[in-house]
Enzyme design. Structure first.
Site, PDB file in Angstrom:
ATOM      1  N   GLY A   1       0.782  -1.238   0.000  1.00  0.00           N
ATOM      2  CA  GLY A   1       0.000   0.000   0.000  1.00  0.00           C
ATOM      3  C   GLY A   1       0.809   1.281   0.000  1.00  0.00           C
ATOM      4  O   GLY A   1       0.280   2.343   0.346  1.00  0.00           O
ATOM      5  N   SER A   2       2.066   1.232  -0.424  1.00  0.00           N
ATOM      6  CA  SER A   2       2.837   2.482  -0.394  1.00  0.00           C
ATOM      7  C   SER A   2       2.320   3.482  -1.443  1.00  0.00           C
ATOM      8  O   SER A   2       2.355   4.692  -1.215  1.00  0.00           O
ATOM      9  CB  SER A   2       4.341   2.217  -0.575  1.00  0.00           C
ATOM     10  OG  SER A   2       4.612   1.688  -1.845  1.00  0.00           O
ATOM     11  N   ASN A   3       1.828   2.986  -2.564  1.00  0.00           N
ATOM     12  CA  ASN A   3       1.213   3.908  -3.544  1.00  0.00           C
ATOM     13  C   ASN A   3      -0.103   4.463  -3.010  1.00  0.00           C
ATOM     14  O   ASN A   3      -0.434   5.625  -3.248  1.00  0.00           O
ATOM     15  CB  ASN A   3       0.989   3.204  -4.888  1.00  0.00           C
ATOM     16  CG  ASN A   3       2.235   3.187  -5.735  1.00  0.00           C
ATOM     17  OD1 ASN A   3       2.636   4.204  -6.289  1.00  0.00           O
ATOM     18  ND2 ASN A   3       2.890   2.026  -5.803  1.00  0.00           N
TER      19      ASN A   3
ATOM     20  N   MET B   1      -3.573  -7.134  -7.291  1.00  0.00           N
ATOM     21  CA  MET B   1      -3.054  -8.254  -8.078  1.00  0.00           C
ATOM     22  C   MET B   1      -4.169  -9.177  -8.592  1.00  0.00           C
ATOM     23  O   MET B   1      -4.100 -10.391  -8.441  1.00  0.00           O
ATOM     24  CB  MET B   1      -2.037  -9.045  -7.237  1.00  0.00           C
ATOM     25  CG  MET B   1      -0.835  -8.230  -6.855  1.00  0.00           C
ATOM     26  SD  MET B   1      -0.059  -7.444  -8.286  1.00  0.00           S
ATOM     27  CE  MET B   1       1.440  -6.827  -7.590  1.00  0.00           C
ATOM     28  N   ARG B   2      -5.181  -8.566  -9.165  1.00  0.00           N
ATOM     29  CA  ARG B   2      -6.261  -9.344  -9.785  1.00  0.00           C
ATOM     30  C   ARG B   2      -6.667  -8.655 -11.077  1.00  0.00           C
ATOM     31  O   ARG B   2      -6.560  -7.435 -11.186  1.00  0.00           O
ATOM     32  CB  ARG B   2      -7.505  -9.381  -8.879  1.00  0.00           C
ATOM     33  CG  ARG B   2      -7.450 -10.340  -7.733  1.00  0.00           C
ATOM     34  CD  ARG B   2      -7.559 -11.760  -8.154  1.00  0.00           C
ATOM     35  NE  ARG B   2      -8.806 -12.102  -8.815  1.00  0.00           N
ATOM     36  CZ  ARG B   2      -9.265 -13.339  -8.914  1.00  0.00           C
ATOM     37  NH1 ARG B   2      -8.606 -14.341  -8.390  1.00  0.00           N
ATOM     38  NH2 ARG B   2     -10.392 -13.594  -9.546  1.00  0.00           N
TER      39      ARG B   2
ATOM     40  N   ILE C   1      -9.324  -7.089 -13.520  1.00  0.00           N
ATOM     41  CA  ILE C   1     -10.628  -6.442 -13.321  1.00  0.00           C
ATOM     42  C   ILE C   1     -11.602  -7.030 -14.333  1.00  0.00           C
ATOM     43  O   ILE C   1     -11.333  -7.038 -15.535  1.00  0.00           O
ATOM     44  CB  ILE C   1     -10.503  -4.912 -13.496  1.00  0.00           C
ATOM     45  CG1 ILE C   1      -9.661  -4.313 -12.369  1.00  0.00           C
ATOM     46  CG2 ILE C   1     -11.865  -4.225 -13.557  1.00  0.00           C
ATOM     47  CD1 ILE C   1     -10.302  -4.277 -11.010  1.00  0.00           C
TER      48      ILE C   1
ATOM     49  N   HIS D   1       1.972   0.179 -13.163  1.00  0.00           N
ATOM     50  CA  HIS D   1       2.696  -1.064 -13.441  1.00  0.00           C
ATOM     51  C   HIS D   1       4.204  -0.806 -13.404  1.00  0.00           C
ATOM     52  O   HIS D   1       4.673   0.194 -13.961  1.00  0.00           O
ATOM     53  CB  HIS D   1       2.278  -1.614 -14.813  1.00  0.00           C
ATOM     54  CG  HIS D   1       2.914  -2.923 -15.111  1.00  0.00           C
ATOM     55  ND1 HIS D   1       2.477  -4.106 -14.549  1.00  0.00           N
ATOM     56  CD2 HIS D   1       3.988  -3.240 -15.875  1.00  0.00           C
ATOM     57  CE1 HIS D   1       3.243  -5.094 -14.971  1.00  0.00           C
ATOM     58  NE2 HIS D   1       4.166  -4.599 -15.768  1.00  0.00           N
TER      59      HIS D   1
HETATM   60  C1  GAR Z   1       3.794  -1.362  -7.262  1.00  0.00           C
HETATM   61  O1  GAR Z   1       5.171  -1.320  -7.528  1.00  0.00           O
HETATM   62  C2  GAR Z   1       3.010  -1.562  -8.541  1.00  0.00           C
HETATM   63  O2  GAR Z   1       3.645  -1.038  -9.656  1.00  0.00           O
HETATM   64  C3  GAR Z   1       2.926  -3.056  -8.623  1.00  0.00           C
HETATM   65  O3  GAR Z   1       2.769  -3.491  -7.310  1.00  0.00           O
HETATM   66  C4  GAR Z   1       3.457  -2.614  -6.437  1.00  0.00           C
HETATM   67  C5  GAR Z   1       2.562  -2.321  -5.271  1.00  0.00           C
HETATM   68  O4  GAR Z   1       3.275  -1.664  -4.261  1.00  0.00           O
HETATM   69  N1  GAR Z   1       1.816  -3.448  -9.442  1.00  0.00           N
HETATM   70  C6  GAR Z   1       1.830  -4.505 -10.226  1.00  0.00           C
HETATM   71  O5  GAR Z   1       2.780  -5.263 -10.311  1.00  0.00           O
HETATM   72  C7  GAR Z   1       0.564  -4.722 -11.021  1.00  0.00           C
HETATM   73  N2  GAR Z   1       0.758  -5.689 -12.026  1.00  0.00           N
HETATM   74  P1  GAR Z   1       2.487  -0.924  -3.092  1.00  0.00           P
HETATM   75  O6  GAR Z   1       1.466  -1.912  -2.540  1.00  0.00           O
HETATM   76  O7  GAR Z   1       3.558  -0.586  -2.083  1.00  0.00           O
HETATM   77  O8  GAR Z   1       1.840   0.291  -3.668  1.00  0.00           O
END
Ligand code: GAR
Length: 186
Positions: free
Chosen positions: A14-16, A88-89, A91, A107
């Site tokens: 969840g850092s984003n 990670m699913r 949609i 991504h």
């Molecule tokens: C992020 O780096 C995002 O780009 C990636 O998961 C990470 C989630 O980090 N997304 C994918 O790989 C989607 N295919 P976060 O939970 O710290 O935000």
């Protein structure tokens, strides 16, 4: 300014999400995060929902018709925009049809290169000279909708998977808010 009612979908750290929450607290940022949907009870990211007092729900994607439950909550919270932040699913079409051009994803690669999972090890293996992140609209095909923003850096010979991850995520924290501003400014 009337803010766009937004739901963020997460599965993990969840850092984003945290970064989007902080950005959205700025009056001039176009969205407000009204709901968080998570498909993993162990996701650390849910702590940010609690900390910032944002409503959240867990969805069990193994349940039949789970999309109906998602749609019900999106309707209840009058959500008009969706950000996938490490969700990670895939949609489903049911949700896509209700939110055409209103779902975006981040991504960790320079799409169309390295769609799917395990991007950093594949980037290293194929001896790329640069990598980065992409924010794109979500469509039926995995990691294939049109690009909104991309950011990149040059790979150093000593970089390992962890280094690429750190450098990519640092760029993600700039790319995601910038993409959202771009969508609602255009
Ligand atoms: C992020 O780096 C995002 O780009 C990636 O998961 C990470 C989630 O980090 N997304 C994918 O790989 C989607 N295919 P976060 O939970 O710290 O935000």
């Amino acid at each position: 300014m009337v803010k766009i009612k937004t739901c963020v979908f997460i599965s993990g750290k969840g850092s984003n999400l945290k970064n989007l929450i902080i950005n959205s607290r700025d009056n001039s940022f176009p969205i407000k995060i009204n709901l968080i949907i998570c498909n993993n009870k162990k996701a650390y990211g849910i702590n940010y929902a609690k900390k910032y007092r944002i409503p959240y729900i867990f969805i069990n994607t193994k349940m039949k018709n789970y999309e109906n439950r998602i749609l019900l909550y999106l309707k209840k919270y009058k959500i008009s925009f969706i950000c996938l932040a490490g969700y990670m699913r895939i949609i489903s079409e049911k949700i896509l049809n209700n939110y055409r051009k209103r779902i975006i994803n981040i991504h960790p690669s320079l799409l169309p290169k390295f769609k799917g999972l395990e991007t950093f090890s594949r980037v290293l293996k194929s001896k790329e000279i640069k990598t980065g992140c992409t924010v794109h609209f979500v469509n039926k095909k995995l990691d294939s909708g049109s690009t909104i923003t991309q950011k990149f850096f040059y790979i150093k010979t000593k970089d390992n998977v962890e280094d690429l991850k750190k450098k990519t995520q640092k760029l993600e924290y700039r790319a995601f808010p910038e993409a959202i501003i771009k969508i609602f400014r255009d």
